[in-house]
Design a protein around this motif. Structure first.
Motif, PDB file in Angstrom:
ATOM      1  N   GLY A 129     -83.423   1.580 -84.497  1.00  0.00           N
ATOM      2  CA  GLY A 129     -83.269   3.015 -84.748  1.00  0.00           C
ATOM      3  C   GLY A 129     -84.078   3.851 -83.784  1.00  0.00           C
ATOM      4  N   ARG A 130     -85.305   3.385 -83.446  1.00  0.00           N
ATOM      5  CA  ARG A 130     -86.161   4.134 -82.519  1.00  0.00           C
ATOM      6  C   ARG A 130     -86.432   3.373 -81.234  1.00  0.00           C
ATOM      7  N   LYS A 131     -86.531   2.067 -81.330  1.00  0.00           N
ATOM      8  CA  LYS A 131     -86.845   1.274 -80.136  1.00  0.00           C
ATOM      9  C   LYS A 131     -86.015  -0.010 -80.127  1.00  0.00           C
ATOM     10  N   THR A 132     -85.977  -0.625 -78.957  1.00  0.00           N
ATOM     11  CA  THR A 132     -85.265  -1.891 -78.799  1.00  0.00           C
ATOM     12  C   THR A 132     -86.294  -2.995 -78.627  1.00  0.00           C
ATOM     13  N   ILE A 133     -86.139  -4.057 -79.419  1.00  0.00           N
ATOM     14  CA  ILE A 133     -87.074  -5.181 -79.402  1.00  0.00           C
ATOM     15  C   ILE A 133     -86.419  -6.347 -78.662  1.00  0.00           C
ATOM     16  N   PRO A 134     -87.043  -6.829 -77.568  1.00  0.00           N
ATOM     17  CA  PRO A 134     -86.478  -7.996 -76.877  1.00  0.00           C
ATOM     18  C   PRO A 134     -86.932  -9.284 -77.575  1.00  0.00           C
ATOM     19  N   VAL A 135     -85.999 -10.193 -77.822  1.00  0.00           N
ATOM     20  CA  VAL A 135     -86.284 -11.465 -78.479  1.00  0.00           C
ATOM     21  C   VAL A 135     -85.587 -12.565 -77.687  1.00  0.00           C
ATOM     22  N   TYR A 136     -86.219 -13.745 -77.632  1.00  0.00           N
ATOM     23  CA  TYR A 136     -85.625 -14.884 -76.955  1.00  0.00           C
ATOM     24  C   TYR A 136     -85.436 -15.996 -77.967  1.00  0.00           C
ATOM     25  N   MET A 137     -84.269 -16.628 -77.940  1.00  0.00           N
ATOM     26  CA  MET A 137     -83.948 -17.675 -78.911  1.00  0.00           C
ATOM     27  C   MET A 137     -83.494 -18.917 -78.163  1.00  0.00           C
ATOM     28  N   GLU A 138     -84.212 -20.023 -78.349  1.00  0.00           N
ATOM     29  CA  GLU A 138     -83.780 -21.291 -77.756  1.00  0.00           C
ATOM     30  C   GLU A 138     -82.818 -21.942 -78.738  1.00  0.00           C
ATOM     31  N   CYS A 139     -81.662 -22.348 -78.248  1.00  0.00           N
ATOM     32  CA  CYS A 139     -80.659 -22.946 -79.132  1.00  0.00           C
ATOM     33  C   CYS A 139     -79.764 -23.901 -78.356  1.00  0.00           C
TER      34      CYS A 139
END
Length: 191
Positions: A129-139
């Protein structure tokens, strides 16, 4: 083991039992019992082509075996051997001398540029809603991702709004899906 060869006594092609193997084969006709030596069929030697395997920021020089008559295309899935390790890879570029091509016969290829697809790291951008969160997922490279479905990564629940694919298109329609090794980035909003 049985092979079909021409029998001089029967004057016909018949099934023969392989009695012994050395430089040549000693075979016996199953119809008349005649023994003869036949030349072993030689397997053409495999070509070992240099392959650069990229895996999450690192690259290794490996090799991929091809037969003389094989052809390789960009996007082919192959197995690269790096010493004792073997990786499932996807061909991203083919070098023939100083040119890059989309397809080539094995003897013409000097280097294959590939990326590992068995285990991949997927980049995810979650908007709250206010910010974008970068996430990394190993799969696993074959793990499916579906637009409109809910996932949990690093304790963050989100719903996929769209998927950016490596080969260009953006997938926005709910229900559209792809596998992890094809994803460049996943976009979603936090729940």
């Amino acid at each position: 083991m049985f092979i079909t060869v021409n029998c001089p006594d029967c004057n016909d092609e018949t099934e023969h039992e392989v009695v012994s193997e050395s430089r040549d084969l000693l075979v016996r006709c199953t119809v008349c019992g005649h023994h003869q030596r036949v030349q072993k069929e030689r397997e053409p030697p495999a070509l070992l082509i240099k392959a650069i395997v990229s895996k999450e920021g690192t690259s290794r020089v490996c090799g991929i075996e091809f037969a003389e008559e094989d052809e390789c295309n960009v996007d082919d899935h192959l197995v690269a051997e790096c010493g004792d390790d073997a990786f499932g890879v996807e061909v991203t570029a083919i070098e023939c001398g100083d040119k890059r091509v989309k397809r080539a016969k094995a003897p013409e290829i000097t280097t294959l540029w590939t990326r590992a697809i068995e285990q991949v790291v997927v980049k995810i951008s979650i908007h709250d809603g206010r910010k974008t969160i970068p996430v990394y997922m190993e799969c696993d490279g074959e793990q499916p991702f579906v637009v409109g479905e809910m996932y949990v990564v690093s304790g963050k629940r989100f719903k996929i709004s769209h998927l950016k694919l490596r080969d260009g298109p953006l997938m926005r329609k709910e229900g559209w899906k792809t596998v992890a090794h094809r994803v460049r980035r996943i976009y979603g909003y936090r729940l």
